[in-house]
Design an enzyme around this catalytic site. Sequence first.
Site, PDB file in Angstrom:
ATOM      1  N   ASP A  27      44.525  47.338  52.610  1.00 32.02           N
ATOM      2  CA  ASP A  27      45.069  45.995  52.724  1.00 32.02           C
ATOM      3  C   ASP A  27      43.875  45.055  52.806  1.00 32.02           C
ATOM      4  O   ASP A  27      43.104  45.102  53.782  1.00 32.02           O
ATOM      5  CB  ASP A  27      45.937  45.884  53.974  1.00 32.02           C
ATOM      6  CG  ASP A  27      46.561  44.505  54.150  1.00 32.02           C
ATOM      7  OD1 ASP A  27      46.103  43.543  53.491  1.00 32.02           O
ATOM      8  OD2 ASP A  27      47.497  44.372  54.963  1.00 32.02           O
ATOM      9  N   ASN A  30      41.311  42.975  42.257  1.00 35.36           N
ATOM     10  CA  ASN A  30      42.475  42.558  41.480  1.00 35.36           C
ATOM     11  C   ASN A  30      43.605  42.001  42.346  1.00 35.36           C
ATOM     12  O   ASN A  30      44.381  41.165  41.886  1.00 35.36           O
ATOM     13  CB  ASN A  30      42.990  43.754  40.666  1.00 35.36           C
ATOM     14  CG  ASN A  30      44.338  43.510  40.050  1.00 35.36           C
ATOM     15  OD1 ASN A  30      44.470  42.868  39.014  1.00 35.36           O
ATOM     16  ND2 ASN A  30      45.390  44.031  40.708  1.00 35.36           N
ATOM     17  N   TYR A  80      47.402  28.353  44.831  1.00 37.20           N
ATOM     18  CA  TYR A  80      46.892  29.398  43.936  1.00 37.20           C
ATOM     19  C   TYR A  80      45.730  28.910  43.074  1.00 37.20           C
ATOM     20  O   TYR A  80      44.666  29.551  43.045  1.00 37.20           O
ATOM     21  CB  TYR A  80      48.027  29.937  43.075  1.00 37.20           C
ATOM     22  CG  TYR A  80      47.615  31.062  42.154  1.00 37.20           C
ATOM     23  CD1 TYR A  80      47.382  32.346  42.648  1.00 37.20           C
ATOM     24  CD2 TYR A  80      47.461  30.840  40.790  1.00 37.20           C
ATOM     25  CE1 TYR A  80      46.993  33.374  41.798  1.00 37.20           C
ATOM     26  CE2 TYR A  80      47.088  31.863  39.935  1.00 37.20           C
ATOM     27  CZ  TYR A  80      46.852  33.131  40.446  1.00 37.20           C
ATOM     28  OH  TYR A  80      46.468  34.143  39.599  1.00 37.20           O
ATOM     29  N   LYS A 131      41.644  30.267  43.188  1.00 38.06           N
ATOM     30  CA  LYS A 131      40.911  30.850  42.068  1.00 38.06           C
ATOM     31  C   LYS A 131      39.643  30.050  41.768  1.00 38.06           C
ATOM     32  O   LYS A 131      38.636  30.615  41.324  1.00 38.06           O
ATOM     33  CB  LYS A 131      41.812  30.936  40.835  1.00 38.06           C
ATOM     34  CG  LYS A 131      42.960  31.923  40.991  1.00 38.06           C
ATOM     35  CD  LYS A 131      42.473  33.317  41.335  1.00 38.06           C
ATOM     36  CE  LYS A 131      43.601  34.337  41.411  1.00 38.06           C
ATOM     37  NZ  LYS A 131      43.140  35.704  41.750  1.00 38.06           N
ATOM     38  N   THR A 186      54.203  39.445  35.031  1.00 44.50           N
ATOM     39  CA  THR A 186      54.084  40.322  36.192  1.00 44.50           C
ATOM     40  C   THR A 186      54.965  39.791  37.318  1.00 44.50           C
ATOM     41  O   THR A 186      55.549  38.712  37.214  1.00 44.50           O
ATOM     42  CB  THR A 186      52.625  40.394  36.690  1.00 44.50           C
ATOM     43  OG1 THR A 186      52.245  39.098  37.225  1.00 44.50           O
ATOM     44  CG2 THR A 186      51.667  40.781  35.563  1.00 44.50           C
TER      45      THR A 186
END
Length: 248
Positions: free
Chosen positions: A58, A85, A164, A168, A199
Amino acid sequence: MTTALITGANKGIGFETARQLAARDITVLMAARDKDLGQAAVETLKAEGAQAHFVHLDVTDADSIARAAEWIDSEFGSLDILINNAGITGALDFDGKPSSTTVATLRQVYETNVFGVVAVTNALLPLLRRAEAARIVNVSSEVGSLELMMNPEGPMWQMAAISYPSSKTALNMVTAMYAKEFWGTPIKVNAANPGYCATDLNHHTGFRTPAQGAEPSVYLATLPEDGPSGQLWGYEWDEQGGYGRLPW
């Protein structure tokens, strides 16, 4: 024997990354939070002939990271490839706009997408340093590119959420700083852009497959000695739809 650890490897792009690396005779260490899902993913690849092992990890749990590093050390003694990832989008607060975003949501996303990457990378650096020429790949996104996000004619212009995308952007800087630390050494550090893939992350709305999304990570993980470091590289969302270096 070449070994690669992939976080979030039980599904989606992470799973396909493990599959493609295994097809290159690389031993894949498939890390996941959920033991049952992780082990099931390993068994799937083993049935295809892969050398695969499950690692319970984790990225937001320091003890979990430490145990994973200790296990890899005891079983393999070094690590050739690290692919960070694992990632989350987080919840959209209210209308999803910056003015509606809560700090709690930001913290949750950054814990996985930024802090988790640093924690895992630092814990595994002793093992990566023992490799002949280690590769570190951080799975980023074109939505983290300031230049692409601020292009009114580009596909990212309509996006306004900050959790998000900003995580990034931060990850891109993290990648650049690690690349600078290891500049001139055999260790190469790059960020991969999978593109908009179908996904669980986006409720399968993407137009690229997870297998296609894995291709940039696999490319960067297997760079030759004269390959680049300190780049955001991957799918280019344009009419050509090819691969190349993207602007930070």
